[in-house]
Design a protein around this motif. Structure first.
Motif, PDB file in Angstrom:
ATOM      1  N   ALA A 288     -10.222   5.344  11.845  1.00 37.58           N
ATOM      2  CA  ALA A 288      -9.412   5.033  13.026  1.00 37.58           C
ATOM      3  C   ALA A 288      -8.891   3.599  12.968  1.00 37.58           C
ATOM      4  CB  ALA A 288     -10.230   5.240  14.301  1.00 37.58           C
ATOM      5  N   LEU A 289      -9.666   2.704  12.344  1.00 40.72           N
ATOM      6  CA  LEU A 289      -9.177   1.335  12.163  1.00 40.72           C
ATOM      7  C   LEU A 289      -7.999   1.328  11.197  1.00 40.72           C
ATOM      8  CD1 LEU A 289     -12.460  -0.780  11.857  1.00 40.72           C
ATOM      9  CD2 LEU A 289     -10.963  -0.531  13.835  1.00 40.72           C
ATOM     10  N   TYR A 290      -8.082   2.122  10.138  1.00 39.13           N
ATOM     11  CA  TYR A 290      -6.985   2.213   9.175  1.00 39.13           C
ATOM     12  C   TYR A 290      -5.723   2.758   9.828  1.00 39.13           C
ATOM     13  CZ  TYR A 290      -8.116   0.842   4.415  1.00 39.13           C
ATOM     14  OH  TYR A 290      -8.347   0.114   3.283  1.00 39.13           O
ATOM     15  N   ALA A 291      -5.902   3.656  10.793  1.00 39.98           N
ATOM     16  CA  ALA A 291      -4.745   4.235  11.471  1.00 39.98           C
ATOM     17  C   ALA A 291      -3.931   3.168  12.197  1.00 39.98           C
ATOM     18  CB  ALA A 291      -5.195   5.313  12.449  1.00 39.98           C
ATOM     19  N   GLN A 292      -4.578   2.052  12.544  1.00 39.22           N
ATOM     20  CA  GLN A 292      -3.856   0.954  13.199  1.00 39.22           C
ATOM     21  C   GLN A 292      -2.828   0.327  12.256  1.00 39.22           C
ATOM     22  OE1 GLN A 292      -7.792  -0.456  15.791  1.00 39.22           O
ATOM     23  NE2 GLN A 292      -6.908  -1.792  14.262  1.00 39.22           N
ATOM     24  N   GLY A 293      -3.092   0.398  10.958  1.00 37.56           N
ATOM     25  CA  GLY A 293      -2.178  -0.186   9.986  1.00 37.56           C
ATOM     26  C   GLY A 293      -1.270   0.828   9.339  1.00 37.56           C
ATOM     27  N   ALA A 294      -1.334   2.106   9.771  1.00 34.28           N
ATOM     28  CA  ALA A 294      -0.504   3.143   9.178  1.00 34.28           C
ATOM     29  C   ALA A 294       0.887   3.128   9.799  1.00 34.28           C
ATOM     30  CB  ALA A 294      -1.153   4.509   9.374  1.00 34.28           C
ATOM     31  N   ASN A 295       1.849   3.656   9.054  1.00 29.15           N
ATOM     32  CA  ASN A 295       3.227   3.733   9.527  1.00 29.15           C
ATOM     33  C   ASN A 295       3.477   5.078  10.192  1.00 29.15           C
ATOM     34  OD1 ASN A 295       3.728   2.197   6.461  1.00 29.15           O
ATOM     35  ND2 ASN A 295       4.127   1.146   8.374  1.00 29.15           N
ATOM     36  N   GLY A 296       4.220   5.060  11.297  1.00 30.83           N
ATOM     37  CA  GLY A 296       4.506   6.308  11.982  1.00 30.83           C
ATOM     38  C   GLY A 296       5.581   6.147  13.029  1.00 30.83           C
ATOM     39  N   TRP A 297       5.956   7.246  13.629  1.00 27.64           N
ATOM     40  CA  TRP A 297       6.940   7.239  14.718  1.00 27.64           C
ATOM     41  C   TRP A 297       6.367   8.035  15.885  1.00 27.64           C
ATOM     42  CZ3 TRP A 297       7.529  10.434  10.439  1.00 27.64           C
ATOM     43  CH2 TRP A 297       7.578  11.804  10.692  1.00 27.64           C
ATOM     44  N   GLY A 298       7.127   8.170  16.945  1.00 22.93           N
ATOM     45  CA  GLY A 298       6.650   8.907  18.111  1.00 22.93           C
ATOM     46  C   GLY A 298       5.452   8.219  18.741  1.00 22.93           C
ATOM     47  N   ASP A 299       4.388   8.976  18.928  1.00 20.13           N
ATOM     48  CA  ASP A 299       3.176   8.410  19.534  1.00 20.13           C
ATOM     49  C   ASP A 299       2.490   7.395  18.631  1.00 20.13           C
ATOM     50  OD1 ASP A 299       3.728  10.109  21.590  1.00 20.13           O
ATOM     51  OD2 ASP A 299       2.082  11.507  21.193  1.00 20.13           O
TER      52      ASP A 299
ATOM     53  N   GLY B 212       0.047  12.628   8.552  1.00 17.68           N
ATOM     54  CA  GLY B 212       0.994  13.687   8.245  1.00 17.68           C
ATOM     55  C   GLY B 212       2.442  13.254   8.272  1.00 17.68           C
ATOM     56  N   GLN B 213       2.715  12.027   8.695  1.00 14.70           N
ATOM     57  CA  GLN B 213       4.086  11.510   8.743  1.00 14.70           C
ATOM     58  C   GLN B 213       4.462  10.695   7.513  1.00 14.70           C
ATOM     59  OE1 GLN B 213       4.420   9.315  12.436  1.00 14.70           O
ATOM     60  NE2 GLN B 213       4.398  11.166  13.698  1.00 14.70           N
ATOM     61  N   VAL B 214       3.556  10.588   6.545  1.00 14.69           N
ATOM     62  CA  VAL B 214       3.781   9.695   5.414  1.00 14.69           C
ATOM     63  C   VAL B 214       4.973  10.129   4.561  1.00 14.69           C
ATOM     64  CG1 VAL B 214       2.221  10.908   3.843  1.00 14.69           C
ATOM     65  CG2 VAL B 214       2.594   8.453   3.557  1.00 14.69           C
ATOM     66  N   TRP B 215       5.326  11.405   4.569  1.00 14.66           N
ATOM     67  CA  TRP B 215       6.426  11.876   3.735  1.00 14.66           C
ATOM     68  C   TRP B 215       7.722  11.111   4.020  1.00 14.66           C
ATOM     69  CZ3 TRP B 215      10.783  13.695   6.087  1.00 14.66           C
ATOM     70  CH2 TRP B 215      10.675  14.064   7.433  1.00 14.66           C
ATOM     71  N   LEU B 216       7.943  10.769   5.307  1.00 13.61           N
ATOM     72  CA  LEU B 216       9.172  10.053   5.666  1.00 13.61           C
ATOM     73  C   LEU B 216       9.229   8.685   5.007  1.00 13.61           C
ATOM     74  CD1 LEU B 216      11.754  10.002   7.492  1.00 13.61           C
ATOM     75  CD2 LEU B 216      10.364   8.793   9.180  1.00 13.61           C
ATOM     76  N   PHE B 217       8.055   8.092   4.750  1.00 11.19           N
ATOM     77  CA  PHE B 217       7.996   6.741   4.211  1.00 11.19           C
ATOM     78  C   PHE B 217       8.042   6.736   2.687  1.00 11.19           C
ATOM     79  CE2 PHE B 217       6.210   6.791   8.432  1.00 11.19           C
ATOM     80  CZ  PHE B 217       6.949   5.781   9.030  1.00 11.19           C
ATOM     81  N   TRP B 218       8.248   7.920   2.109  1.00 12.39           N
ATOM     82  CA  TRP B 218       8.678   8.058   0.722  1.00 12.39           C
ATOM     83  C   TRP B 218      10.172   8.364   0.664  1.00 12.39           C
ATOM     84  CZ3 TRP B 218       6.590   7.389  -4.100  1.00 12.39           C
ATOM     85  CH2 TRP B 218       5.224   7.099  -4.154  1.00 12.39           C
ATOM     86  N   VAL B 219      10.582   9.323   1.463  1.00 18.79           N
ATOM     87  CA  VAL B 219      11.972   9.777   1.401  1.00 18.79           C
ATOM     88  C   VAL B 219      12.938   8.670   1.798  1.00 18.79           C
ATOM     89  CG1 VAL B 219      13.660  11.389   2.358  1.00 18.79           C
ATOM     90  CG2 VAL B 219      11.350  12.181   1.795  1.00 18.79           C
ATOM     91  N   ALA B 220      12.722   8.043   2.949  1.00 22.52           N
ATOM     92  CA  ALA B 220      13.675   7.044   3.449  1.00 22.52           C
ATOM     93  C   ALA B 220      13.784   5.825   2.531  1.00 22.52           C
ATOM     94  CB  ALA B 220      13.295   6.620   4.868  1.00 22.52           C
TER      95      ALA B 220
ATOM     96  N   MET C 149      11.867  10.664  15.034  1.00 22.79           N
ATOM     97  CA  MET C 149      11.802  10.704  13.576  1.00 22.79           C
ATOM     98  C   MET C 149      13.121  10.238  12.966  1.00 22.79           C
ATOM     99  SD  MET C 149      11.159  13.982  11.075  1.00 22.79           S
ATOM    100  CE  MET C 149      12.785  14.667  11.498  1.00 22.79           C
ATOM    101  N   LEU C 150      14.246  10.668  13.538  1.00 29.20           N
ATOM    102  CA  LEU C 150      15.544  10.277  13.011  1.00 29.20           C
ATOM    103  C   LEU C 150      15.744   8.771  13.099  1.00 29.20           C
ATOM    104  CD1 LEU C 150      18.295  11.008  11.855  1.00 29.20           C
ATOM    105  CD2 LEU C 150      19.116  11.380  14.208  1.00 29.20           C
ATOM    106  N   GLN C 151      15.388   8.179  14.225  1.00 28.36           N
ATOM    107  CA  GLN C 151      15.533   6.735  14.385  1.00 28.36           C
ATOM    108  C   GLN C 151      14.636   5.984  13.402  1.00 28.36           C
ATOM    109  OE1 GLN C 151      14.507   6.753  18.566  1.00 28.36           O
ATOM    110  NE2 GLN C 151      16.630   6.300  19.182  1.00 28.36           N
ATOM    111  N   ALA C 152      13.400   6.464  13.248  1.00 26.07           N
ATOM    112  CA  ALA C 152      12.476   5.826  12.304  1.00 26.07           C
ATOM    113  C   ALA C 152      13.010   5.922  10.878  1.00 26.07           C
ATOM    114  CB  ALA C 152      11.101   6.479  12.403  1.00 26.07           C
ATOM    115  N   GLY C 153      13.531   7.089  10.517  1.00 26.15           N
ATOM    116  CA  GLY C 153      14.062   7.266   9.175  1.00 26.15           C
ATOM    117  C   GLY C 153      15.256   6.376   8.907  1.00 26.15           C
ATOM    118  N   MET C 154      16.125   6.224   9.878  1.00 26.60           N
ATOM    119  CA  MET C 154      17.303   5.366   9.705  1.00 26.60           C
ATOM    120  C   MET C 154      16.897   3.913   9.502  1.00 26.60           C
ATOM    121  SD  MET C 154      19.904   6.951  12.561  1.00 26.60           S
ATOM    122  CE  MET C 154      21.037   5.564  12.354  1.00 26.60           C
TER     123      MET C 154
END
Length: 324
Positions: free
Chosen positions: A137-148, A236-244, A164-169
């Protein structure tokens, strides 16, 4: 009239020979540089509840870590430390396509080594003191994500967030800008690489932090996602941080190839070789200086011995005269 922005013939062709540092040296340099960068950025994120650093802390840490790694080993590998930037350099002809998987693997190894070290050194009861379930849960503080999982959601107490679209852009544009800086500066001047790369990463991190936590580097995002181990949530949102980032870096590289002159892979290798030669010359100069000091010392010793011998001869001659 010659086009000053034309790409030299063969700039996009993979070189058949390389000079300067070998493949193993370049791979190890990439692993080390990524280790330094990921360790710095994730440390700030994981301990964010203690240091209250926010966007400025992440930006400064990432910028300084990137600059330091570039200065240390940028002359060996080029100093990419990021799969997206590596892809941009390959499109621009500065990295052989056959070496791209090796660079990516080295970057992942360096990043996960940093993540594992950080996890192994977390205090046992820290997550309890901070009201968290576990170290993941501490690591989750440093993870990248959008939404909540966007930093803005936390800062606004759920009042505002990003899609998600805004984060990807934001990730795409910021990664394109970072890759563009790396392409524009080149590899011939380590000081310029460090200054431009470090400042660029810092500024872009400030821009992207409220939206996604400032990924800009697939390795950094992957390490945080894996150690967070929340695949139904932020992991589960990490895929966007490869694609973008990869798409953004690819776009930047295509623009650079189309509108600006580029270093070839041979030129990058030659620049690395020149850096090694400069280091060898400095070492030779130091050795010459040491040899000169030794020679001067030997001359001084010889002069001292001669003076002592002359004094002994004079004393012997005086004694003999008095005896006569």
């Amino acid at each position: 009239m010659a086009n000053a922005y034309a790409v030299p013939d063969g700039a996009l062709d993979a070189p058949t020979e390389t000079s300067g540092s070998g493949t193993l040296s370049r791979v190890l340099a990439e692993a080390f540089g990524t280790f330094v960068l990921v360790l710095g950025v994730l440390s700030i994120g994981v301990y964010s509840f203690l240091n209250q650093s926010g966007a400025i802390g992440v930006a400064l840490t990432g910028g300084f870590a990137y600059a330091a790694a570039l200065i240390a080993v940028g002359h060996v590998s080029g100093g990419w430390f990021n799969p997206a930037i590596t892809l941009a350099q390959a499109i621009a002809g500065r990295v052989r396509w056959a070496e791209v998987p090796l660079y990516w693997l080295a970057q992942l190894v360096g990043g996960f080594a940093a993540g594992a070290l950080l996890l192994a050194t977390l205090p046992d009861k820290l997550f309890e003191l901070l009201g968290r379930e576990d170290n993941q849960a501490l690591y989750a503080q440093g993870a990248n994500g959008w939404g909540d999982f966007s930093p803005l959601y936390t800062l606004s107490q759920g009042g505002a967030t990003f899609t998600m679209l805004q984060a990807g852009m934001v990730e795409l544009v910021a990664s394109a800008a970072l890759a563009g800086i790396a392409l524009a500066v080149g590899t011939k001047n380590r000081a310029a690489m460090a200054a431009a790369g470090g400042l660029g990463l810092a500024v872009l991190s400030v821009v992207a932090y409220p939206v996604t936590g400032a990924g800009l580097n697939p390795v950094r995002s992957t390490v945080a996602a894996v150690f967070s181990n929340d695949w139904g949530g932020v992991s589960g949102q990490v895929w966007l941080f490869w694609v973008a980032p990869l798409v953004g870096a690819g776009i930047a590289a295509l623009f650079a190839v189309a509108f600006g002159s580029q270093e070839t892979a041979e030129e990058v290798a030659a620049s690395n070789a020149e850096a090694y030669d400069d280091a060898d010359d400095d070492a030779d100069q130091t050795d010459d200086a040491d040899d000169s000091d030794t020679d001067d010392s030997d001359v001084a010793d010889d002069d001292t011995d001669a003076a002592e011998k002359k004094a002994d001869d004079d004393a012997t001659s005086t004694v003999e005269k008095k005896a006569d």
